[in-house]
Design an enzyme around this catalytic site. Structure first.
Site, PDB file in Angstrom:
ATOM      1  N   ASP A 167      -0.948  35.001  -8.422  1.00 33.66           N
ATOM      2  CA  ASP A 167      -0.306  34.479  -7.211  1.00 33.66           C
ATOM      3  C   ASP A 167       0.506  35.526  -6.476  1.00 33.66           C
ATOM      4  O   ASP A 167       1.008  36.483  -7.074  1.00 33.66           O
ATOM      5  CB  ASP A 167       0.653  33.343  -7.584  1.00 33.66           C
ATOM      6  N   ASP A 168       0.647  35.319  -5.163  1.00 30.14           N
ATOM      7  CA  ASP A 168       1.672  35.920  -4.298  1.00 30.14           C
ATOM      8  C   ASP A 168       1.257  37.211  -3.613  1.00 30.14           C
ATOM      9  O   ASP A 168       1.973  37.686  -2.731  1.00 30.14           O
ATOM     10  CB  ASP A 168       2.994  36.163  -5.042  1.00 30.14           C
TER      11      ASP A 168
ATOM     12  N   HIS B 222      -2.391  30.439  -0.634  1.00 29.47           N
ATOM     13  CA  HIS B 222      -1.108  30.195  -1.308  1.00 29.47           C
ATOM     14  C   HIS B 222       0.018  30.058  -0.283  1.00 29.47           C
ATOM     15  O   HIS B 222       1.159  30.441  -0.553  1.00 29.47           O
ATOM     16  CB  HIS B 222      -0.818  31.325  -2.289  1.00 29.47           C
TER      17      HIS B 222
ATOM     18  N   HIS C  99       5.224  31.223   1.418  1.00 28.33           N
ATOM     19  CA  HIS C  99       5.713  30.698   0.138  1.00 28.33           C
ATOM     20  C   HIS C  99       6.904  29.747   0.255  1.00 28.33           C
ATOM     21  O   HIS C  99       7.858  29.827  -0.524  1.00 28.33           O
ATOM     22  CB  HIS C  99       6.097  31.861  -0.782  1.00 28.33           C
TER      23      HIS C  99
ATOM     24  N   TYR D  38       5.346  27.160  -6.508  1.00 29.58           N
ATOM     25  CA  TYR D  38       6.137  26.515  -7.563  1.00 29.58           C
ATOM     26  C   TYR D  38       5.423  25.327  -8.217  1.00 29.58           C
ATOM     27  O   TYR D  38       6.000  24.659  -9.073  1.00 29.58           O
ATOM     28  CB  TYR D  38       7.505  26.036  -7.031  1.00 29.58           C
TER      29      TYR D  38
ATOM     30  N   HIS E 253       0.886  36.610 -11.925  1.00 27.42           N
ATOM     31  CA  HIS E 253       1.346  37.071 -10.617  1.00 27.42           C
ATOM     32  C   HIS E 253       0.998  38.543 -10.436  1.00 27.42           C
ATOM     33  O   HIS E 253       1.016  39.316 -11.397  1.00 27.42           O
ATOM     34  CB  HIS E 253       2.864  36.892 -10.479  1.00 27.42           C
TER      35      HIS E 253
END
Length: 261
Positions: A78-79, A128, A132, A169, A223
């Site tokens: 992720d991210d 995603h 965020h 989250y 991540h």
């Protein structure tokens, strides 16, 4: 103008003993939050459009793991994309000929899109959100915007529109579920985490932890950017892949693991 939390607590503190028994101001505030009416149509909790019109799709879906008896798992990150760690992850995956799924932030695709140019046709690139936010606190229109902007930049930069979405989250509410379904995005959570923060003092421990957590169909959350304590997973990714292969597991993307189009 709405009252601040401090003002509410001050007011509740004066009345807590009388109107709410021996409840403390903090307890009274929590009770007030619990019983307060939620925003109606179009608010974060609502799966109904603000104008009460019918959704543009009949259904949506949420996935935590693959329904398979085969010893296959999906690694997800992720991210990103970000230049600090994403190239390291891609290089490790390439050494082991492992395919993975990357849940991308739209703002990072805008800034660092070329990092994943070689991923097309190999790894899976998914949505995603743009920057965020906690979608469980956003209404329908904001959720729709977050997902639409991200899918648009992914399609613009990589030539293919994503079909998967992961909420930041892991927080879901009616608004985000509706927005994802209407954009033909399958919502993907996870069944196992890398739990990077638990292993900063004993980095090698993450390998055994992942082995113990692995099941047929597991979707692992990792991540490829963030605080430095997440590096423990990146630095041990070679060992994690090797260990899971030794246990008889193979690797694939989320869509293939779950039998999605």
């Amino acid at each position: 103008m709405g009252l601040t939390r401090r003002e509410i607590l001050a007011g509740l503190g004066a009345s807590a003993i009388g109107g709410l028994g021996m409840m403390s101001a903090e307890q009274a505030y929590a009770e007030a939050q619990r019983t307060a009416p939620l925003p109606f149509y179009g608010g974060f909790a609502s799966g109904v459009r603000p104008d009460l019109s019918a959704p543009s799709v009949p259904a949506g879906s949420v996935i935590w793991s693959g329904l398979t008896g085969h010893r296959r798992v999906a690694l997800t990150f992720d991210d990103g994309p970000m230049p600090n760690w994403t190239p390291r992850v891609l290089a490790t995956l390439a050494r082991h000929d492992v395919r993975a799924t990357f849940f991308l932030k739209g703002i990072n695709v805008l800034r660092h899109g070329p990092i994943h140019h070689s991923s097309m046709g190999n790894h899976e690139l998914a949505n995603h959100t743009w920057d965020h936010p906690d979608l469980a606190r956003l209404g329908y229109r904001d959720c729709t915007d977050q997902l639409a902007r991200t899918s648009s930049i992914i399609e613009q930069v990589y030539g293919a529109r994503p079909t998967l979405f992961r909420p930041p989250y892991g927080h879901l509410a009616g608004s985000s579920l509706l927005a994802a379904a209407e954009q033909d995005l399958t919502t993907v959570l996870w069944s196992s985490q890398m739990h990077e923060r638990r292993f900063t003092a004993k980095p090698a421990g993450i390998v055994d932890a992942v082995r113990r957590a692995a099941r047929p169909g597991s979707i692992f959350l990792g991540h490829d950017t963030g605080p430095s304590n997440r590096l423990v997973a990146i630095e041990n990714l070679d060992a994690i892949i090797t260990a899971l292969r030794a246990d008889g597991f193979s690797f694939t993307t989320v869509s293939e693991l779950c039998g999605l189009r």
